[in-house]
Design a protein around this motif. Sequence first.
Motif, PDB file in Angstrom:
ATOM      1  N   ALA A   1       0.820  -1.214   0.000  1.00  0.00           N
ATOM      2  CA  ALA A   1       0.000   0.000   0.000  1.00  0.00           C
ATOM      3  C   ALA A   1       0.845   1.252   0.000  1.00  0.00           C
ATOM      4  O   ALA A   1       0.330   2.362  -0.107  1.00  0.00           O
ATOM      5  CB  ALA A   1      -0.935   0.003   1.221  1.00  0.00           C
ATOM      6  N   GLY A   2       2.150   1.087   0.164  1.00  0.00           N
ATOM      7  CA  GLY A   2       3.022   2.242   0.170  1.00  0.00           C
ATOM      8  C   GLY A   2       2.939   3.040   1.445  1.00  0.00           C
ATOM      9  O   GLY A   2       3.272   4.225   1.453  1.00  0.00           O
ATOM     10  N   CYS A   3       2.479   2.420   2.536  1.00  0.00           N
ATOM     11  CA  CYS A   3       2.306   3.126   3.798  1.00  0.00           C
ATOM     12  C   CYS A   3       3.439   2.766   4.731  1.00  0.00           C
ATOM     13  O   CYS A   3       3.683   1.579   4.971  1.00  0.00           O
ATOM     14  CB  CYS A   3       0.984   2.741   4.453  1.00  0.00           C
ATOM     15  SG  CYS A   3      -0.440   3.119   3.422  1.00  0.00           S
ATOM     16  N   PRO A   4       4.174   3.737   5.274  1.00  0.00           N
ATOM     17  CA  PRO A   4       5.198   3.438   6.249  1.00  0.00           C
ATOM     18  C   PRO A   4       4.584   2.891   7.512  1.00  0.00           C
ATOM     19  O   PRO A   4       3.437   3.158   7.830  1.00  0.00           O
ATOM     20  CB  PRO A   4       5.870   4.798   6.492  1.00  0.00           C
ATOM     21  CG  PRO A   4       4.833   5.799   6.101  1.00  0.00           C
ATOM     22  CD  PRO A   4       4.033   5.168   5.009  1.00  0.00           C
ATOM     23  N   LEU A   5       5.378   2.086   8.232  1.00  0.00           N
ATOM     24  CA  LEU A   5       4.857   1.483   9.450  1.00  0.00           C
ATOM     25  C   LEU A   5       4.620   2.525  10.531  1.00  0.00           C
ATOM     26  O   LEU A   5       3.692   2.415  11.318  1.00  0.00           O
ATOM     27  CB  LEU A   5       5.849   0.425   9.958  1.00  0.00           C
ATOM     28  CG  LEU A   5       6.033  -0.779   9.035  1.00  0.00           C
ATOM     29  CD1 LEU A   5       7.090  -1.705   9.619  1.00  0.00           C
ATOM     30  CD2 LEU A   5       4.719  -1.519   8.870  1.00  0.00           C
ATOM     31  N   ALA A   6       5.476   3.552  10.546  1.00  0.00           N
ATOM     32  CA  ALA A   6       5.293   4.603  11.547  1.00  0.00           C
ATOM     33  C   ALA A   6       4.334   5.651  11.013  1.00  0.00           C
ATOM     34  O   ALA A   6       4.194   5.848   9.805  1.00  0.00           O
ATOM     35  CB  ALA A   6       6.643   5.242  11.875  1.00  0.00           C
ATOM     36  N   ALA A   7       3.673   6.312  11.917  1.00  0.00           N
ATOM     37  CA  ALA A   7       2.757   7.390  11.531  1.00  0.00           C
ATOM     38  C   ALA A   7       3.542   8.512  10.878  1.00  0.00           C
ATOM     39  O   ALA A   7       4.646   8.838  11.278  1.00  0.00           O
ATOM     40  CB  ALA A   7       2.030   7.914  12.770  1.00  0.00           C
ATOM     41  N   THR A   8       2.956   9.113   9.821  1.00  0.00           N
ATOM     42  CA  THR A   8       3.616  10.202   9.110  1.00  0.00           C
ATOM     43  C   THR A   8       2.785  11.460   9.206  1.00  0.00           C
ATOM     44  O   THR A   8       1.577  11.412   9.439  1.00  0.00           O
ATOM     45  CB  THR A   8       3.798   9.840   7.627  1.00  0.00           C
ATOM     46  OG1 THR A   8       2.517   9.573   7.051  1.00  0.00           O
ATOM     47  CG2 THR A   8       4.707   8.630   7.474  1.00  0.00           C
ATOM     48  N   ALA A   9       3.443  12.595   8.955  1.00  0.00           N
ATOM     49  CA  ALA A   9       2.749  13.879   9.007  1.00  0.00           C
ATOM     50  C   ALA A   9       1.824  14.015   7.804  1.00  0.00           C
ATOM     51  O   ALA A   9       2.078  13.447   6.739  1.00  0.00           O
ATOM     52  CB  ALA A   9       3.772  15.007   9.017  1.00  0.00           C
ATOM     53  N   GLN A  10       0.762  14.799   7.966  1.00  0.00           N
ATOM     54  CA  GLN A  10      -0.150  15.065   6.872  1.00  0.00           C
ATOM     55  C   GLN A  10       0.556  15.957   5.844  1.00  0.00           C
ATOM     56  O   GLN A  10       1.415  16.758   6.190  1.00  0.00           O
ATOM     57  CB  GLN A  10      -1.400  15.771   7.399  1.00  0.00           C
ATOM     58  CG  GLN A  10      -2.286  14.902   8.293  1.00  0.00           C
ATOM     59  CD  GLN A  10      -2.848  13.723   7.539  1.00  0.00           C
ATOM     60  OE1 GLN A  10      -3.308  13.863   6.407  1.00  0.00           O
ATOM     61  NE2 GLN A  10      -2.827  12.554   8.164  1.00  0.00           N
ATOM     62  N   PRO A  11       0.222  15.815   4.544  1.00  0.00           N
ATOM     63  CA  PRO A  11       0.843  16.677   3.543  1.00  0.00           C
ATOM     64  C   PRO A  11       0.522  18.139   3.801  1.00  0.00           C
ATOM     65  O   PRO A  11      -0.542  18.468   4.338  1.00  0.00           O
ATOM     66  CB  PRO A  11       0.216  16.193   2.222  1.00  0.00           C
ATOM     67  CG  PRO A  11      -1.046  15.481   2.625  1.00  0.00           C
ATOM     68  CD  PRO A  11      -0.761  14.876   3.960  1.00  0.00           C
ATOM     69  N   ALA A  12       1.450  19.005   3.414  1.00  0.00           N
ATOM     70  CA  ALA A  12       1.254  20.436   3.635  1.00  0.00           C
ATOM     71  C   ALA A  12       0.053  20.915   2.827  1.00  0.00           C
ATOM     72  O   ALA A  12      -0.180  20.465   1.702  1.00  0.00           O
ATOM     73  CB  ALA A  12       2.506  21.189   3.217  1.00  0.00           C
ATOM     74  N   PRO A  13      -0.742  21.817   3.382  1.00  0.00           N
ATOM     75  CA  PRO A  13      -1.893  22.332   2.643  1.00  0.00           C
ATOM     76  C   PRO A  13      -1.446  23.104   1.411  1.00  0.00           C
ATOM     77  O   PRO A  13      -0.341  23.656   1.363  1.00  0.00           O
ATOM     78  CB  PRO A  13      -2.577  23.247   3.664  1.00  0.00           C
ATOM     79  CG  PRO A  13      -1.504  23.619   4.638  1.00  0.00           C
ATOM     80  CD  PRO A  13      -0.616  22.421   4.716  1.00  0.00           C
ATOM     81  N   ILE A  14      -2.309  23.158   0.409  1.00  0.00           N
ATOM     82  CA  ILE A  14      -2.001  23.874  -0.821  1.00  0.00           C
ATOM     83  C   ILE A  14      -1.950  25.369  -0.531  1.00  0.00           C
ATOM     84  O   ILE A  14      -2.826  25.923   0.138  1.00  0.00           O
ATOM     85  CB  ILE A  14      -3.072  23.584  -1.881  1.00  0.00           C
ATOM     86  CG1 ILE A  14      -3.093  22.092  -2.224  1.00  0.00           C
ATOM     87  CG2 ILE A  14      -2.834  24.413  -3.137  1.00  0.00           C
ATOM     88  CD1 ILE A  14      -4.285  21.678  -3.050  1.00  0.00           C
ATOM     89  N   LYS A  15      -0.921  26.027  -1.042  1.00  0.00           N
ATOM     90  CA  LYS A  15      -0.795  27.469  -0.880  1.00  0.00           C
ATOM     91  C   LYS A  15      -1.481  28.164  -2.044  1.00  0.00           C
ATOM     92  O   LYS A  15      -1.062  28.027  -3.197  1.00  0.00           O
ATOM     93  CB  LYS A  15       0.680  27.866  -0.827  1.00  0.00           C
ATOM     94  CG  LYS A  15       0.896  29.349  -0.607  1.00  0.00           C
ATOM     95  CD  LYS A  15       2.380  29.677  -0.533  1.00  0.00           C
ATOM     96  CE  LYS A  15       2.602  31.165  -0.298  1.00  0.00           C
ATOM     97  NZ  LYS A  15       4.048  31.490  -0.218  1.00  0.00           N
ATOM     98  N   PRO A  16      -2.555  28.919  -1.791  1.00  0.00           N
ATOM     99  CA  PRO A  16      -3.243  29.596  -2.900  1.00  0.00           C
ATOM    100  C   PRO A  16      -2.342  30.630  -3.558  1.00  0.00           C
ATOM    101  O   PRO A  16      -1.621  31.376  -2.895  1.00  0.00           O
ATOM    102  CB  PRO A  16      -4.441  30.265  -2.202  1.00  0.00           C
ATOM    103  CG  PRO A  16      -4.620  29.527  -0.923  1.00  0.00           C
ATOM    104  CD  PRO A  16      -3.238  29.115  -0.502  1.00  0.00           C
ATOM    105  N   LEU A  17      -2.413  30.669  -4.883  1.00  0.00           N
ATOM    106  CA  LEU A  17      -1.629  31.617  -5.677  1.00  0.00           C
ATOM    107  C   LEU A  17      -2.594  32.620  -6.298  1.00  0.00           C
ATOM    108  O   LEU A  17      -3.218  32.350  -7.327  1.00  0.00           O
ATOM    109  CB  LEU A  17      -0.849  30.873  -6.762  1.00  0.00           C
ATOM    110  CG  LEU A  17       0.082  29.760  -6.272  1.00  0.00           C
ATOM    111  CD1 LEU A  17       0.645  28.968  -7.448  1.00  0.00           C
ATOM    112  CD2 LEU A  17       1.216  30.336  -5.430  1.00  0.00           C
TER     113      LEU A  17
END
Length: 284
Positions: free
Chosen positions: A27-43
């Motif tokens: 599934a491509g998931c690391p065993l340890a918990a990872t941070a959520q992706p950074a929110p999109i910066k509006p341009l």
Amino acid sequence: MQDDAPDLLLRRAWAEALSVLLLTVMAGCPLAATAQPAPIKPLTRAHAHNDYEHPRPLLDALEQGFCSVEADIHLIEGQLLVAHDRDKVAKERTLQALYLDPLQARVTRNNGRVYRDGPAVVLLIDFKSEATATYSVLRDMLRAYAPMLTQFTEDGVHPNAVTVIISGNRPRAEMEAEHVRLAALDGRPEDLENSSPAGLIPLVSQNWKSLFQWRGAGPFPDRDAKLLRQLVEKAHAQGRKIRFWGTPDVPAMWSKLFESGVDLLNTDDLTGMRAFLEERQSRP
């Protein structure tokens, strides 16, 4: 058989553990918990020209943080179909399906904004069919999306999550006569010379090649620099934004427009424009 029971249970436990590990890796998931992706910066200065020609209309631009997108429409048998040319329309590619419904879904999901806590997003709708008939259908359609749309009244502009601006074959007389509107007009440079309110024409656009000689290479001519400065200053003094289409899609052009204060930078290169603006906006 009794003596084999502990070994059997152990083998089952190992098999279950291995199965969980393999599923996790696949599934491509690391065993340890990872941070959520950074929110999109509006341009706020990025405009997706002919946005519907990207693989995922609207969605590709929003994924890059664009705050302005352009959709060309044709009125055909009562439907507003999105395409540059009439012979390229498809019945499933309606303005509602590609733009209005996805925008409404995002606004609902993000507490009333396209980008959570972000700025308003412009939906520039370019009329390719006859102005009055097309606007009649669009006006009725927009009422269903009114809770997310900027409203224009005699008292002023009431901003909201999505601002609709009409370009192309513009129904100017019909829109000027309305006391309450859910759309505004895309003006032309000549509108900077009259008294049209910014609430009717909040944006002025023009074909770059009809006004300027420079094509993004070599020195920027003094004549072009002077004219560009005059147009930008006049638009801003009147409370309007300004945009040019037909600009060469190269960083040299983007840099000149950015430095000159042009509000919406026209592009077909979504990732390139995002990288350019993020680098410019990160400078001290």
